[in-house]
Motif scaffolding. Sequence first.
Motif, PDB file in Angstrom:
ATOM      1  N   PHE A 125       0.837  -1.202   0.000  1.00  0.00           N
ATOM      2  CA  PHE A 125       0.000   0.000   0.000  1.00  0.00           C
ATOM      3  C   PHE A 125       0.874   1.255   0.000  1.00  0.00           C
ATOM      4  CE2 PHE A 125      -1.665   3.506   2.533  1.00  0.00           C
ATOM      5  CZ  PHE A 125      -2.807   3.837   1.808  1.00  0.00           C
ATOM      6  N   ILE A 126       1.894   1.273   0.838  1.00  0.00           N
ATOM      7  CA  ILE A 126       2.789   2.438   0.915  1.00  0.00           C
ATOM      8  C   ILE A 126       3.464   2.674  -0.437  1.00  0.00           C
ATOM      9  CG2 ILE A 126       4.924   3.314   1.953  1.00  0.00           C
ATOM     10  CD1 ILE A 126       3.989   1.891   4.576  1.00  0.00           C
ATOM     11  N   GLY A 127       3.950   1.607  -1.054  1.00  0.00           N
ATOM     12  CA  GLY A 127       4.564   1.737  -2.377  1.00  0.00           C
ATOM     13  C   GLY A 127       3.578   2.273  -3.396  1.00  0.00           C
ATOM     14  N   TRP A 128       2.368   1.746  -3.371  1.00  0.00           N
ATOM     15  CA  TRP A 128       1.318   2.216  -4.282  1.00  0.00           C
ATOM     16  C   TRP A 128       1.019   3.699  -4.045  1.00  0.00           C
ATOM     17  CZ3 TRP A 128      -3.578   3.954  -2.701  1.00  0.00           C
ATOM     18  CH2 TRP A 128      -4.496   4.199  -3.726  1.00  0.00           C
ATOM     19  N   TYR A 129       0.884   4.091  -2.792  1.00  0.00           N
ATOM     20  CA  TYR A 129       0.544   5.481  -2.475  1.00  0.00           C
ATOM     21  C   TYR A 129       1.676   6.423  -2.884  1.00  0.00           C
ATOM     22  CZ  TYR A 129      -1.873   9.337  -0.335  1.00  0.00           C
ATOM     23  OH  TYR A 129      -2.538  10.518  -0.156  1.00  0.00           O
ATOM     24  N   HIS A 130       2.900   6.038  -2.579  1.00  0.00           N
ATOM     25  CA  HIS A 130       4.047   6.868  -2.982  1.00  0.00           C
ATOM     26  C   HIS A 130       4.110   6.985  -4.512  1.00  0.00           C
ATOM     27  CE1 HIS A 130       5.295   7.482   1.016  1.00  0.00           C
ATOM     28  NE2 HIS A 130       6.232   6.556   1.130  1.00  0.00           N
ATOM     29  N   HIS A 131       3.804   5.914  -5.207  1.00  0.00           N
ATOM     30  CA  HIS A 131       3.801   5.954  -6.671  1.00  0.00           C
ATOM     31  C   HIS A 131       2.711   6.901  -7.166  1.00  0.00           C
ATOM     32  CE1 HIS A 131       3.253   4.336 -10.827  1.00  0.00           C
ATOM     33  NE2 HIS A 131       4.565   4.460 -10.767  1.00  0.00           N
ATOM     34  N   GLN A 132       1.555   6.886  -6.509  1.00  0.00           N
ATOM     35  CA  GLN A 132       0.482   7.825  -6.849  1.00  0.00           C
ATOM     36  C   GLN A 132       0.942   9.272  -6.604  1.00  0.00           C
ATOM     37  OE1 GLN A 132      -2.569   6.908  -8.255  1.00  0.00           O
ATOM     38  NE2 GLN A 132      -1.457   4.969  -8.353  1.00  0.00           N
ATOM     39  N   SER A 133       1.683   9.491  -5.525  1.00  0.00           N
ATOM     40  CA  SER A 133       2.215  10.827  -5.235  1.00  0.00           C
ATOM     41  C   SER A 133       3.173  11.273  -6.337  1.00  0.00           C
ATOM     42  CB  SER A 133       2.941  10.834  -3.885  1.00  0.00           C
ATOM     43  OG  SER A 133       2.053  10.541  -2.840  1.00  0.00           O
ATOM     44  N   HIS A 134       3.943  10.346  -6.836  1.00  0.00           N
ATOM     45  CA  HIS A 134       4.868  10.621  -7.944  1.00  0.00           C
ATOM     46  C   HIS A 134       4.087  11.021  -9.198  1.00  0.00           C
ATOM     47  CE1 HIS A 134       8.150  10.122 -10.796  1.00  0.00           C
ATOM     48  NE2 HIS A 134       7.441   9.205 -11.428  1.00  0.00           N
ATOM     49  N   LEU A 135       3.032  10.257  -9.508  1.00  0.00           N
ATOM     50  CA  LEU A 135       2.247  10.528 -10.712  1.00  0.00           C
ATOM     51  C   LEU A 135       1.443  11.818 -10.598  1.00  0.00           C
ATOM     52  CD1 LEU A 135       0.883   6.930 -11.438  1.00  0.00           C
ATOM     53  CD2 LEU A 135       2.791   8.095 -12.568  1.00  0.00           C
ATOM     54  N   LYS A 136       0.846  12.056  -9.436  1.00  0.00           N
ATOM     55  CA  LYS A 136      -0.054  13.204  -9.271  1.00  0.00           C
ATOM     56  C   LYS A 136       0.663  14.504  -8.934  1.00  0.00           C
ATOM     57  CE  LYS A 136      -3.929  10.373  -7.882  1.00  0.00           C
ATOM     58  NZ  LYS A 136      -4.942  10.069  -6.895  1.00  0.00           N
ATOM     59  N   ASN A 137       1.775  14.411  -8.206  1.00  0.00           N
ATOM     60  CA  ASN A 137       2.456  15.614  -7.739  1.00  0.00           C
ATOM     61  C   ASN A 137       3.891  15.746  -8.225  1.00  0.00           C
ATOM     62  OD1 ASN A 137       0.328  16.805  -6.121  1.00  0.00           O
ATOM     63  ND2 ASN A 137       0.603  15.074  -4.741  1.00  0.00           N
TER      64      ASN A 137
END
Length: 191
Positions: A125-137
């Motif tokens: 989950f943490i990896g997924w969320y950090h990846h989302q942060s990379h894509l979105k921000n």
Amino acid sequence: MRCVFVVVLTMMLVACGTVPRQTDNACAVFEQRDGLFENWERSARRVEREYGVPVAVLMATVYAESGYRYNAKPPRRKLLGFIPWKRVSSAYGYSQALDGTWASYKKQTGRWMAKRNDFGDAIRFIGWYHHQSHLKNGIALNDAYRLYIAYHEGHAGYKRGSWSAPAKAGANRASKMAARYSSQLRNCSGW
């Protein structure tokens, strides 16, 4: 023979629920959790390959969020100053993921059986969320400080830029621990 099986099973379950003794050393954490069914290093490396977030950043996020406690929860509010009341949020487990964010993760990834108190699920989950942060921000996947801010404040909160003091303190803790873990992991056997 049955008695031996029960003792071994009990020891395995107790080991899964306890906090590693040396949480400030990534090599020691992995050595303490290298079981056949619960292998934290294998889980962390798998997430690094899947989402591109370095193991040190993943582990530093767990360290900053829950201190490796599988059942971590936020403190309770006090009613009348002394009566324990509701918790400040629905955060739970290794990742301290909120109910709604965890539900979104399960829906988007199809991991319907994922549990916040399971290390492998939580670190994914943490990896997924950090990846989302990379894509979105546009946050670099090795920027532990900014990834933690986005993790704590949410993607929209990160974008607003008005970060809370607890988020900044947690980000400092995560950033320092990620640097320490990264250095330690270079010297671990097998890395």
